[in-house]
Design a protein around this motif. Structure first.
Motif, PDB file in Angstrom:
ATOM      1  N   HIS A 160     -26.815 -13.093  54.629  1.00 48.67           N
ATOM      2  CA  HIS A 160     -26.604 -13.609  55.987  1.00 48.67           C
ATOM      3  C   HIS A 160     -26.440 -12.486  57.001  1.00 48.67           C
ATOM      4  CE1 HIS A 160     -25.004 -16.540  58.985  1.00 48.67           C
ATOM      5  NE2 HIS A 160     -24.308 -15.477  59.400  1.00 48.67           N
ATOM      6  N   ILE A 161     -25.647 -11.471  56.673  1.00 45.18           N
ATOM      7  CA  ILE A 161     -25.361 -10.422  57.655  1.00 45.18           C
ATOM      8  C   ILE A 161     -26.578  -9.542  57.938  1.00 45.18           C
ATOM      9  CG2 ILE A 161     -22.907 -10.373  57.115  1.00 45.18           C
ATOM     10  CD1 ILE A 161     -23.340  -7.857  55.518  1.00 45.18           C
ATOM     11  N   GLU A 162     -27.584  -9.573  57.054  1.00 43.43           N
ATOM     12  CA  GLU A 162     -28.811  -8.838  57.335  1.00 43.43           C
ATOM     13  C   GLU A 162     -29.617  -9.527  58.434  1.00 43.43           C
ATOM     14  OE1 GLU A 162     -29.489  -5.917  56.311  1.00 43.43           O
ATOM     15  OE2 GLU A 162     -27.742  -5.874  55.008  1.00 43.43           O
ATOM     16  N   LYS A 163     -29.444 -10.842  58.553  1.00 43.66           N
ATOM     17  CA  LYS A 163     -30.182 -11.608  59.562  1.00 43.66           C
ATOM     18  C   LYS A 163     -29.367 -11.771  60.849  1.00 43.66           C
ATOM     19  CE  LYS A 163     -32.546 -14.266  55.952  1.00 43.66           C
ATOM     20  NZ  LYS A 163     -32.721 -15.614  55.337  1.00 43.66           N
ATOM     21  N   THR A 164     -28.084 -12.039  60.691  1.00 45.73           N
ATOM     22  CA  THR A 164     -27.190 -12.240  61.836  1.00 45.73           C
ATOM     23  C   THR A 164     -25.895 -11.507  61.560  1.00 45.73           C
ATOM     24  OG1 THR A 164     -28.129 -14.457  62.156  1.00 45.73           O
ATOM     25  CG2 THR A 164     -26.084 -13.949  63.317  1.00 45.73           C
ATOM     26  N   THR A 165     -25.698 -10.358  62.199  1.00 52.71           N
ATOM     27  CA  THR A 165     -24.512  -9.551  61.939  1.00 52.71           C
ATOM     28  C   THR A 165     -23.337 -10.066  62.768  1.00 52.71           C
ATOM     29  OG1 THR A 165     -25.905  -7.628  61.546  1.00 52.71           O
ATOM     30  CG2 THR A 165     -23.554  -7.220  61.895  1.00 52.71           C
ATOM     31  N   PRO A 166     -22.267 -10.522  62.115  1.00 56.28           N
ATOM     32  CA  PRO A 166     -21.106 -11.017  62.857  1.00 56.28           C
ATOM     33  C   PRO A 166     -20.216  -9.863  63.333  1.00 56.28           C
ATOM     34  CG  PRO A 166     -20.680 -11.174  60.520  1.00 56.28           C
ATOM     35  CD  PRO A 166     -22.090 -10.650  60.658  1.00 56.28           C
ATOM     36  N   ASP A 167     -19.290 -10.175  64.230  1.00 56.41           N
ATOM     37  CA  ASP A 167     -18.303  -9.189  64.665  1.00 56.41           C
ATOM     38  C   ASP A 167     -17.139  -9.118  63.686  1.00 56.41           C
ATOM     39  OD1 ASP A 167     -19.568  -8.492  67.202  1.00 56.41           O
ATOM     40  OD2 ASP A 167     -19.043 -10.529  67.808  1.00 56.41           O
ATOM     41  N   ILE A 168     -16.856 -10.242  63.027  1.00 55.44           N
ATOM     42  CA  ILE A 168     -15.729 -10.346  62.085  1.00 55.44           C
ATOM     43  C   ILE A 168     -16.156 -11.217  60.914  1.00 55.44           C
ATOM     44  CG2 ILE A 168     -13.362 -11.231  61.766  1.00 55.44           C
ATOM     45  CD1 ILE A 168     -12.880 -10.725  64.750  1.00 55.44           C
ATOM     46  N   MET A 169     -15.665 -10.887  59.708  1.00 61.22           N
ATOM     47  CA  MET A 169     -15.870 -11.739  58.534  1.00 61.22           C
ATOM     48  C   MET A 169     -14.538 -12.320  58.093  1.00 61.22           C
ATOM     49  SD  MET A 169     -18.567  -9.650  56.101  1.00 61.22           S
ATOM     50  CE  MET A 169     -18.471 -10.860  54.774  1.00 61.22           C
ATOM     51  N   LEU A 170     -14.462 -13.651  58.009  1.00 65.27           N
ATOM     52  CA  LEU A 170     -13.340 -14.319  57.353  1.00 65.27           C
ATOM     53  C   LEU A 170     -13.760 -14.532  55.909  1.00 65.27           C
ATOM     54  CD1 LEU A 170     -12.206 -17.056  59.914  1.00 65.27           C
ATOM     55  CD2 LEU A 170     -11.008 -14.965  59.306  1.00 65.27           C
ATOM     56  N   ILE A 219     -11.142 -10.076  57.568  1.00 59.79           N
ATOM     57  CA  ILE A 219      -9.869 -10.786  57.445  1.00 59.79           C
ATOM     58  C   ILE A 219      -9.961 -11.602  56.166  1.00 59.79           C
ATOM     59  CG2 ILE A 219      -8.313 -12.505  58.438  1.00 59.79           C
ATOM     60  CD1 ILE A 219      -9.449 -11.775  61.195  1.00 59.79           C
ATOM     61  N   TYR A 220      -9.067 -11.336  55.228  1.00 58.01           N
ATOM     62  CA  TYR A 220      -9.097 -12.049  53.957  1.00 58.01           C
ATOM     63  C   TYR A 220      -8.355 -13.377  54.049  1.00 58.01           C
ATOM     64  CZ  TYR A 220     -10.970  -8.106  51.260  1.00 58.01           C
ATOM     65  OH  TYR A 220     -11.779  -7.120  50.747  1.00 58.01           O
ATOM     66  N   LEU A 221      -8.929 -14.376  53.396  1.00 53.53           N
ATOM     67  CA  LEU A 221      -8.277 -15.667  53.206  1.00 53.53           C
ATOM     68  C   LEU A 221      -7.854 -15.755  51.743  1.00 53.53           C
ATOM     69  CD1 LEU A 221     -10.996 -17.889  54.957  1.00 53.53           C
ATOM     70  CD2 LEU A 221      -8.934 -16.946  55.997  1.00 53.53           C
ATOM     71  N   THR A 222      -6.634 -16.189  51.482  1.00 48.85           N
ATOM     72  CA  THR A 222      -6.187 -16.238  50.092  1.00 48.85           C
ATOM     73  C   THR A 222      -5.139 -17.318  49.879  1.00 48.85           C
ATOM     74  OG1 THR A 222      -5.140 -14.962  48.323  1.00 48.85           O
ATOM     75  CG2 THR A 222      -4.482 -14.426  50.557  1.00 48.85           C
ATOM     76  N   ALA A 223      -5.252 -18.016  48.742  1.00 51.13           N
ATOM     77  CA  ALA A 223      -4.261 -19.022  48.376  1.00 51.13           C
ATOM     78  C   ALA A 223      -3.097 -18.369  47.648  1.00 51.13           C
ATOM     79  CB  ALA A 223      -4.898 -20.105  47.510  1.00 51.13           C
ATOM     80  N   ASN A 224      -3.403 -17.506  46.692  1.00 51.86           N
ATOM     81  CA  ASN A 224      -2.352 -16.767  45.983  1.00 51.86           C
ATOM     82  C   ASN A 224      -2.965 -15.495  45.412  1.00 51.86           C
ATOM     83  OD1 ASN A 224      -3.923 -17.917  43.967  1.00 51.86           O
ATOM     84  ND2 ASN A 224      -2.359 -19.392  43.378  1.00 51.86           N
ATOM     85  N   THR A 225      -2.455 -14.385  45.851  1.00 52.27           N
ATOM     86  CA  THR A 225      -2.995 -13.097  45.425  1.00 52.27           C
ATOM     87  C   THR A 225      -1.914 -12.306  44.708  1.00 52.27           C
ATOM     88  OG1 THR A 225      -4.481 -13.048  47.322  1.00 52.27           O
ATOM     89  CG2 THR A 225      -4.098 -10.968  46.207  1.00 52.27           C
ATOM     90  N   ASP A 226      -2.200 -11.938  43.463  1.00 48.21           N
ATOM     91  CA  ASP A 226      -1.231 -11.110  42.746  1.00 48.21           C
ATOM     92  C   ASP A 226      -1.332  -9.678  43.250  1.00 48.21           C
ATOM     93  OD1 ASP A 226      -3.472  -9.925  41.516  1.00 48.21           O
ATOM     94  OD2 ASP A 226      -3.375 -11.325  39.832  1.00 48.21           O
ATOM     95  N   GLU A 227      -0.437  -8.833  42.770  1.00 47.55           N
ATOM     96  CA  GLU A 227      -0.362  -7.460  43.285  1.00 47.55           C
ATOM     97  C   GLU A 227      -1.633  -6.671  42.985  1.00 47.55           C
ATOM     98  OE1 GLU A 227       2.706  -3.646  43.292  1.00 47.55           O
ATOM     99  OE2 GLU A 227       3.267  -5.540  42.353  1.00 47.55           O
TER     100      GLU A 227
END
Length: 247
Positions: free
Chosen positions: A44-54, A81-89
């Motif tokens: 996707h980013i090769e065709k349409t480069t976003p300013d931010i990735m969620l 910007i990372y989205l996460t439900a539960n991230t261990d160390e």
């Protein structure tokens, strides 16, 4: 907001992705896409480069979110910007290596999303201002046939054309990567492309101009310059091969 920031959502739970997209639209942002897999995000980013990735950390498929970020950063410099439900160390420490601009824990409120994106944009603008103050072309800077004069602190520094590796777009600016330093230029990539000597440089992608003499490898979708793989569109690859043969 005079110019809409473009945001790509990489989330394998499509209901969550659709809900995030709705919230972003309400906040005035433009969503370039909702994709469920890391591989699709890279395409996707090769065709349409976003300013931010969620980017969801726990993506299904061959690439999780962190691996997707690592692959993306080989050719692009898109804030994450990372989205996460539960991230261990262990996952958190891996994620830190990609230098994200923020983490949002699921489930999250619209205000959490809004504030994290606003902080990211603020950091992006601050970074650009800092670089502009220290290393930039002034309005009366000029480009010669064999060199570019770049403002550094209180003087103008001559950067030889032969030492420039490539030039990357950074919103309304562009960044020159030379063999020894980086310089932020107060010109758009389009303006830079129009001013550079055509025999040395080629715009291979909406975000990149390369120095033809610095190419180490030509592949189907990218070239290698220094240690970095830079994308090349199909149309520009044909032009690249013609230009290489003519050198």
């Amino acid at each position: 907001m005079s110019e809409k920031f473009k945001i790509l959502i990489v989330e394998d739970e499509m209901l969550i992705g659709a809900n995030i997209s709705l919230q972003l639209n309400e906040l005035g942002y433009e969503v370039t896409g909702i994709v469920p897999r890391g591989e699709e995000a890279l395409q996707h980013i090769e065709k349409t480069t976003p300013d931010i990735m969620l980017l969801d950390i726990n993506l299904k498929g061959d690439l999780d979110g962190i691996q997707t970020a690592i692959e993306m950063q080989k050719t692009h410099n898109i804030p994450i910007i990372y989205l996460t439900a539960n991230t261990d160390e262990a996952h958190f420490n891996r994620a830190k290596e990609t230098k994200p601009f923020g983490f949002i824990s699921k489930p999250f409120k619209k205000l959490d999303l809004q504030r994290t994106i606003e902080l990211t944009i603020s950091q992006m603008d601050k970074k650009i201002r800092m670089h502009t103050d220290s290393e930039s072309l002034s309005s009366n800077s000029f480009i010669l046939s064999d060199s570019i004069f770049v403002r550094h602190l209180n003087s103008m520094v001559k950067v030889e054309i032969k030492d420039i590796l490539y030039i990357e777009a950074e919103r309304n600016y562009c960044r020159i990567f030379s063999s020894t330093k980086e310089y932020l230029v107060v010109l758009s990539l389009k303006e830079m492309d129009e001013k550079l000597p055509a025999k040395h440089f080629l715009r291979t992608h909406r975000s990149y101009i390369i120095n033809l003499s610095q190419i180490k490898e030509i592949a189907a979708t990218h070239v290698v310059i220094g240690n970095k793989a830079l994308p090349v569109t199909k149309v520009q690859r044909e032009e690249l091969l013609k230009r290489i043969q003519a050198i």
